[in-house]
Scaffold this active site. Structure first.
Site, PDB file in Angstrom:
ATOM      1  N   HIS A   1      43.912  49.049  35.036  1.00  0.00           N
ATOM      2  CA  HIS A   1      43.584  48.857  33.976  1.00  0.00           C
ATOM      3  C   HIS A   1      42.445  49.825  33.800  1.00  0.00           C
ATOM      4  O   HIS A   1      42.190  50.335  34.703  1.00  0.00           O
ATOM      5  CB  HIS A   1      43.623  46.968  33.633  1.00  0.00           C
ATOM      6  CG  HIS A   1      42.427  46.981  34.182  1.00  0.00           C
ATOM      7  ND1 HIS A   1      42.477  45.655  35.472  1.00  0.00           N
ATOM      8  CD2 HIS A   1      41.474  46.851  34.255  1.00  0.00           C
ATOM      9  CE1 HIS A   1      42.069  45.460  35.671  1.00  0.00           C
ATOM     10  NE2 HIS A   1      41.140  46.104  35.692  1.00  0.00           N
TER      11      HIS A   1
HETATM   12  P1  TYD Z   1      42.832  41.408  36.044  1.00  0.00           P
HETATM   13  O1  TYD Z   1      41.638  42.159  35.266  1.00  0.00           O
HETATM   14  O2  TYD Z   1      44.335  41.720  35.912  1.00  0.00           O
HETATM   15  O3  TYD Z   1      43.056  41.122  37.473  1.00  0.00           O
HETATM   16  P2  TYD Z   1      43.282  42.737  38.855  1.00  0.00           P
HETATM   17  O4  TYD Z   1      42.248  43.940  38.283  1.00  0.00           O
HETATM   18  O5  TYD Z   1      43.222  42.514  40.203  1.00  0.00           O
HETATM   19  O6  TYD Z   1      44.434  43.928  38.609  1.00  0.00           O
HETATM   20  O7  TYD Z   1      42.810  39.677  35.428  1.00  0.00           O
HETATM   21  C1  TYD Z   1      44.551  38.717  36.337  1.00  0.00           C
HETATM   22  C2  TYD Z   1      44.203  37.674  35.488  1.00  0.00           C
HETATM   23  O8  TYD Z   1      42.319  37.188  35.404  1.00  0.00           O
HETATM   24  C3  TYD Z   1      43.956  38.108  34.292  1.00  0.00           C
HETATM   25  O9  TYD Z   1      45.394  36.977  33.651  1.00  0.00           O
HETATM   26  C4  TYD Z   1      42.857  37.253  33.752  1.00  0.00           C
HETATM   27  C5  TYD Z   1      42.207  36.779  34.713  1.00  0.00           C
HETATM   28  N1  TYD Z   1      40.609  36.731  34.418  1.00  0.00           N
HETATM   29  C6  TYD Z   1      39.727  36.168  34.373  1.00  0.00           C
HETATM   30  O10 TYD Z   1      40.420  34.745  33.852  1.00  0.00           O
HETATM   31  N2  TYD Z   1      38.329  36.119  34.300  1.00  0.00           N
HETATM   32  C7  TYD Z   1      38.548  37.301  35.239  1.00  0.00           C
HETATM   33  O11 TYD Z   1      37.231  37.190  36.014  1.00  0.00           O
HETATM   34  C8  TYD Z   1      39.378  38.030  35.461  1.00  0.00           C
HETATM   35  C9  TYD Z   1      38.662  39.245  36.977  1.00  0.00           C
HETATM   36  C10 TYD Z   1      40.634  38.373  35.283  1.00  0.00           C
END
Ligand code: TYD
Length: 147
Positions: A57
């Site tokens: 992302h």
């Molecule tokens: P995501 O940012 O997609 O993680 P990665 O960088 O590993 O791909 O987040 C994964 C899940 O966690 C998504 O459903 C959103 C949730 N999330 C939160 O609720 N709060 C946060 O601060 C973060 C970073 C993620």
């Protein structure tokens, strides 16, 4: 969309203070002092299975700083024109990632932990989660078309 057009060259490794002691080392991060922005949120990834890929992302406004607080992993950043790859494996080094940067994390070592300092509170609206949408918006931005 961020006001500025960012490039992968804006992403860089930042070395943090390291207090060396025979009982163990200590590193600290002060908001607005060691990083080029104030941070409002800290999160971390752990218990990462072998072969996993994270990220996938880009953020519209969020600045982030990633530290391999334990173990190691690779981070690829992609501004839609160029890509750069970094290997993080030190607790006192981290990678600054500016907004509008598609990032992919992989090659996690066993027991790796990724600590992240983020400039904003969590907001799903700040994410591009679809690469084609990200490229379309970035390309529109290159032409000077602002949303
Ligand atoms: P995501 O940012 O997609 O993680 P990665 O960088 O590993 O791909 O987040 C994964 C899940 O966690 C998504 O459903 C959103 C949730 N999330 C939160 O609720 N709060 C946060 O601060 C973060 C970073 C993620």
């Amino acid at each position: 969309m961020p006001n500025k057009i960012y490039s992968v060259e804006d992403c860089r490794l930042i070395e943090l203070p390291k207090i060396i002691n025979h009982s163990g080392n200590l590193t600290f991060v002060e908001s607005g002092r060691h990083l080029p922005y104030e941070f409002r949120r800290v999160y971390y990834m752990y218990d990462i299975p072998g072969g996993a890929e994270r990220g996938g992302h880009a953020h519209k406004e969020c600045h982030e700083f990633l530290v391999a607080i334990s173990g190691s992993f690779d981070v690829q950043v992609d501004d839609g024109r160029s890509k750069r790859k970094f290997h993080l494996n030190r607790s006192h080094h981290g990678l600054y990632i500016c907004p509008a940067m598609w990032r992919t994390l992989d090659n996690f070592s066993s027991g790796a932990m990724c600590l992240v300092f983020s400039s904003d509170l969590y907001d799903e609206k700040d994410y591009w989660r679809n690469y084609a949408d990200f490229i379309a918006d970035i390309t529109a931005d290159d032409r000077g078309v602002q949303e």
